[in-house]
Design a protein around this motif. Sequence first.
Motif, PDB file in Angstrom:
ATOM      1  N   THR A   8       0.847  -1.250  -0.077  1.00 36.30           N
ATOM      2  CA  THR A   8      -0.007  -0.186  -0.252  1.00 36.30           C
ATOM      3  C   THR A   8       0.965   1.233   0.048  1.00 36.30           C
ATOM      4  O   THR A   8       0.767   2.262  -0.804  1.00 36.30           O
ATOM      5  CB  THR A   8      -1.061  -0.011   1.253  1.00 36.30           C
ATOM      6  N   GLN A   9       1.980   1.397   0.727  1.00 39.24           N
ATOM      7  CA  GLN A   9       2.612   2.455   0.980  1.00 39.24           C
ATOM      8  C   GLN A   9       3.566   2.645  -0.159  1.00 39.24           C
ATOM      9  O   GLN A   9       3.508   4.063  -0.789  1.00 39.24           O
ATOM     10  CB  GLN A   9       3.505   2.466   2.139  1.00 39.24           C
ATOM     11  N   PHE A  10       3.919   1.609  -0.910  1.00 37.00           N
ATOM     12  CA  PHE A  10       4.621   1.699  -2.011  1.00 37.00           C
ATOM     13  C   PHE A  10       3.808   2.330  -3.185  1.00 37.00           C
ATOM     14  O   PHE A  10       3.986   3.254  -4.110  1.00 37.00           O
ATOM     15  CB  PHE A  10       5.225   0.419  -2.692  1.00 37.00           C
TER      16      PHE A  10
ATOM     17  N   VAL B 182       4.050   5.858  -5.302  1.00 40.00           N
ATOM     18  CA  VAL B 182       3.897   5.843  -6.757  1.00 40.00           C
ATOM     19  C   VAL B 182       3.049   6.609  -7.373  1.00 40.00           C
ATOM     20  O   VAL B 182       2.720   7.598  -8.466  1.00 40.00           O
ATOM     21  CB  VAL B 182       4.010   4.291  -7.609  1.00 40.00           C
ATOM     22  N   ASN B 183       1.777   6.701  -6.711  1.00 42.94           N
ATOM     23  CA  ASN B 183       0.519   7.401  -7.270  1.00 42.94           C
ATOM     24  C   ASN B 183       0.877   8.884  -6.822  1.00 42.94           C
ATOM     25  O   ASN B 183       0.629   9.669  -7.898  1.00 42.94           O
ATOM     26  CB  ASN B 183      -0.519   7.163  -6.367  1.00 42.94           C
TER      27      ASN B 183
ATOM     28  N   VAL C   1       4.963  -6.590  -7.320  1.00 45.10           N
ATOM     29  CA  VAL C   1       4.010  -6.614  -6.102  1.00 45.10           C
ATOM     30  C   VAL C   1       2.800  -7.133  -6.871  1.00 45.10           C
ATOM     31  O   VAL C   1       1.642  -7.563  -5.813  1.00 45.10           O
ATOM     32  CB  VAL C   1       3.778  -5.307  -5.578  1.00 45.10           C
ATOM     33  N   ALA C   2       2.349  -7.061  -7.802  1.00 44.59           N
ATOM     34  CA  ALA C   2       1.115  -7.649  -8.606  1.00 44.59           C
ATOM     35  C   ALA C   2       0.808  -9.112  -8.396  1.00 44.59           C
ATOM     36  O   ALA C   2      -0.222  -9.650  -8.326  1.00 44.59           O
ATOM     37  CB  ALA C   2       1.094  -7.257 -10.196  1.00 44.59           C
ATOM     38  N   LYS C   3       2.066  -9.768  -8.145  1.00 45.60           N
ATOM     39  CA  LYS C   3       1.772 -11.231  -8.037  1.00 45.60           C
ATOM     40  C   LYS C   3       1.373 -11.606  -6.412  1.00 45.60           C
ATOM     41  O   LYS C   3       0.979 -12.609  -6.279  1.00 45.60           O
ATOM     42  CB  LYS C   3       3.227 -11.866  -7.958  1.00 45.60           C
ATOM     43  N   TYR C   4       1.435 -10.548  -5.520  1.00 43.48           N
ATOM     44  CA  TYR C   4       1.283 -10.776  -4.047  1.00 43.48           C
ATOM     45  C   TYR C   4       0.114 -10.112  -3.468  1.00 43.48           C
ATOM     46  O   TYR C   4      -0.785 -10.685  -2.441  1.00 43.48           O
ATOM     47  CB  TYR C   4       2.738 -10.582  -3.163  1.00 43.48           C
TER      48      TYR C   4
ATOM     49  N   LYS D 271      -6.940  -2.436  -7.654  1.00 45.88           N
ATOM     50  CA  LYS D 271      -7.253  -1.387  -8.435  1.00 45.88           C
ATOM     51  C   LYS D 271      -6.173  -0.272  -8.845  1.00 45.88           C
ATOM     52  O   LYS D 271      -6.227   0.130 -10.033  1.00 45.88           O
ATOM     53  CB  LYS D 271      -8.563  -0.768  -7.954  1.00 45.88           C
ATOM     54  N   LEU D 272      -5.664   0.107  -7.687  1.00 50.92           N
ATOM     55  CA  LEU D 272      -4.504   1.353  -7.835  1.00 50.92           C
ATOM     56  C   LEU D 272      -3.626   0.608  -8.672  1.00 50.92           C
ATOM     57  O   LEU D 272      -3.100   1.595  -9.699  1.00 50.92           O
ATOM     58  CB  LEU D 272      -4.297   1.395  -6.620  1.00 50.92           C
ATOM     59  N   LEU D 273      -3.313  -0.379  -8.687  1.00 46.71           N
ATOM     60  CA  LEU D 273      -2.071  -1.177  -9.456  1.00 46.71           C
ATOM     61  C   LEU D 273      -2.341  -1.164 -10.869  1.00 46.71           C
ATOM     62  O   LEU D 273      -1.626  -0.677 -11.607  1.00 46.71           O
ATOM     63  CB  LEU D 273      -1.761  -2.641  -9.118  1.00 46.71           C
ATOM     64  N   ARG D 274      -3.755  -1.273 -11.123  1.00 44.76           N
ATOM     65  CA  ARG D 274      -4.042  -1.550 -12.843  1.00 44.76           C
ATOM     66  C   ARG D 274      -3.725   0.222 -13.197  1.00 44.76           C
ATOM     67  O   ARG D 274      -3.544   0.217 -14.110  1.00 44.76           O
ATOM     68  CB  ARG D 274      -5.234  -2.038 -12.721  1.00 44.76           C
ATOM     69  N   GLU D 275      -4.188   0.845 -12.529  1.00 44.72           N
ATOM     70  CA  GLU D 275      -4.130   2.494 -12.959  1.00 44.72           C
ATOM     71  C   GLU D 275      -2.925   2.887 -13.181  1.00 44.72           C
ATOM     72  O   GLU D 275      -2.475   3.566 -14.256  1.00 44.72           O
ATOM     73  CB  GLU D 275      -4.975   3.270 -11.813  1.00 44.72           C
ATOM     74  N   LEU D 276      -1.749   2.408 -12.246  1.00 45.56           N
ATOM     75  CA  LEU D 276      -0.523   2.791 -12.262  1.00 45.56           C
ATOM     76  C   LEU D 276       0.059   2.186 -13.321  1.00 45.56           C
ATOM     77  O   LEU D 276       1.119   2.779 -14.054  1.00 45.56           O
ATOM     78  CB  LEU D 276       0.046   2.437 -10.826  1.00 45.56           C
ATOM     79  N   LYS D 277      -0.028   0.928 -13.576  1.00 42.31           N
ATOM     80  CA  LYS D 277       0.361   0.121 -14.905  1.00 42.31           C
ATOM     81  C   LYS D 277       0.053   0.694 -16.123  1.00 42.31           C
ATOM     82  O   LYS D 277       1.056   0.625 -16.803  1.00 42.31           O
ATOM     83  CB  LYS D 277       0.331  -1.471 -14.648  1.00 42.31           C
ATOM     84  N   PHE D 278      -0.909   1.142 -16.109  1.00 38.68           N
ATOM     85  CA  PHE D 278      -1.560   1.686 -17.517  1.00 38.68           C
ATOM     86  C   PHE D 278      -0.659   3.065 -17.806  1.00 38.68           C
ATOM     87  O   PHE D 278      -0.280   3.273 -18.746  1.00 38.68           O
ATOM     88  CB  PHE D 278      -2.963   2.299 -17.323  1.00 38.68           C
ATOM     89  N   VAL D 279      -0.483   3.694 -16.682  1.00 41.00           N
ATOM     90  CA  VAL D 279       0.452   5.108 -16.831  1.00 41.00           C
ATOM     91  C   VAL D 279       1.647   4.713 -17.191  1.00 41.00           C
ATOM     92  O   VAL D 279       2.486   5.237 -17.780  1.00 41.00           O
ATOM     93  CB  VAL D 279       0.578   5.828 -15.468  1.00 41.00           C
ATOM     94  N   PHE D 280       2.563   3.466 -16.614  1.00 38.98           N
ATOM     95  CA  PHE D 280       3.872   3.079 -17.174  1.00 38.98           C
ATOM     96  C   PHE D 280       3.918   2.165 -18.421  1.00 38.98           C
ATOM     97  O   PHE D 280       4.794   1.357 -18.558  1.00 38.98           O
ATOM     98  CB  PHE D 280       4.223   2.291 -15.846  1.00 38.98           C
ATOM     99  N   ASP D 281       2.806   2.252 -19.059  1.00 38.32           N
ATOM    100  CA  ASP D 281       2.702   1.382 -20.045  1.00 38.32           C
ATOM    101  C   ASP D 281       3.516   1.470 -21.267  1.00 38.32           C
ATOM    102  O   ASP D 281       4.155   0.422 -21.634  1.00 38.32           O
ATOM    103  CB  ASP D 281       1.265   1.587 -20.852  1.00 38.32           C
ATOM    104  N   GLU D 282       4.267   2.825 -21.383  1.00 42.01           N
ATOM    105  CA  GLU D 282       5.091   3.012 -22.525  1.00 42.01           C
ATOM    106  C   GLU D 282       6.674   2.927 -21.888  1.00 42.01           C
ATOM    107  O   GLU D 282       7.487   3.031 -22.539  1.00 42.01           O
ATOM    108  CB  GLU D 282       5.122   4.348 -23.000  1.00 42.01           C
TER     109      GLU D 282
END
Length: 444
Positions: free
Chosen positions: A137-139, A143-144, A209-212, A220-231
């Motif tokens: 969560t804190q990580f 990142v958010n 961290v997506a694995k754990y 939910k927040l992880l999906r949003e952040l991974k979209f930002v880092f897509d490129e």
Amino acid sequence: MTKVKQNVTVFEYSHLGKGEKAANSNRITQISASAFNYLKQLCLCDESESRFLSLKIIDSTEVLRLNNYAGVILTPDGTQIEVLPKIAKRLEGKVGEDKARQTLLTMLKTLGSFRHIQTSSANISKSKMPLLEVFITQFLDSVNTLVKRGLRSDYVKQEDNLGFLKGKLLVGKQLRYNSINKHKFYVEYDEFLQDRPVNRLVHSALQKVAKYTRSARNQKLLRELKFVFDEVPVSRNVKQDFAQVKLDRGMSYYQSPLAWAQLILDGFSPLTMKDTNSAFSLLFPMEAVFESYVESILKKQMADGFTLRGQVKQQYLVTHNTKNMFNLKPDLVVYKEQSVHVVLDTKWKLIDGSGKDKYGISQADMYQMFAYGHKYLAGKGNIVLIYPQHDDFKEAVEHSFDFNKELKLWVVPFVIEEGQERLLLPQCASFTSIISNIKAKGSA
């Protein structure tokens, strides 16, 4: 048949078992057979990974006993075992778990690698989430915050065979690849991209961290952040990328997510378990954590003219044939100018303040303190044994333990609570003035 839980919370020195005998026992916490067998193999191996476990027999049942480590153990079948400090073991249910979890987080903040932990976070205090989710969560929150401030781009050298001239023509490669295709240009040029080492490392940590994570909020927040880092590609060489990280002016907001990324990519903790199934755990030796915590707090509370040093190695127990042997290393030593003023040693044990059974203090600890007193204080002065404060040890033992008329040992509790951290010294102790913060609060 009782369904085996995949999320288990226990305390230090608890016992783990498998099968119906474990399920029906009050002394054993049941885990899945595959998780038990995985941990048993670790316990039996010769590697350092076996330090936190030992194999025992209870009620004719084979069990695994957890030693003095706290944190999270993950096994290949998805079982998460949260191991909490024993300090709140006697409190009932969730109350004890929450207190123990908060205690560990408070102490971990003093470790350099975990200085970014926010123990007062509303998300942590309200949701009572397990330790692994606390770190994730804190990580993700860091990142958010980074994403809201904006990912930094940098000029990255690119090579390509283009249909137009751009940047610098690489003559050697032009002749090699385009001797026939005259309309092509093999060039090197700089492009302003988010593909820089620090962004690759953060993206790699997000993928890991997506694995754990099992928290819906974190997923939910992880999906949003991974979209930002897509490129941004993930790191191909983590060690090399960390060596190349350069935080330019105005990039201080990258420090927290980068620190978390390093912890995640390195395996989180002082004791990391890895195998072919990519299971890992984050475990902290509580003796070392408590010592580090006490040292960190007391250093801030020293009065003027006094200095606190940790792991001093100035004295030896004996000399043999002109050679010093058996180094004596007290956890903490207070110096007044250049002279040793007080020797302190921390013990991660729950002792009994009522005095029953010699307060629960071990004879070995007494021998150890006796040696410190004679070698560091020349048999004259004050020595302090520091134990964590808990419900059965709320105040210092009123009277000293006297090795002789001039060498005294004091047994005192240390308060582990944010904003209240301090030694609870007895009022008659002659050395209380060395700690200005405690004296100012009237605790001594």
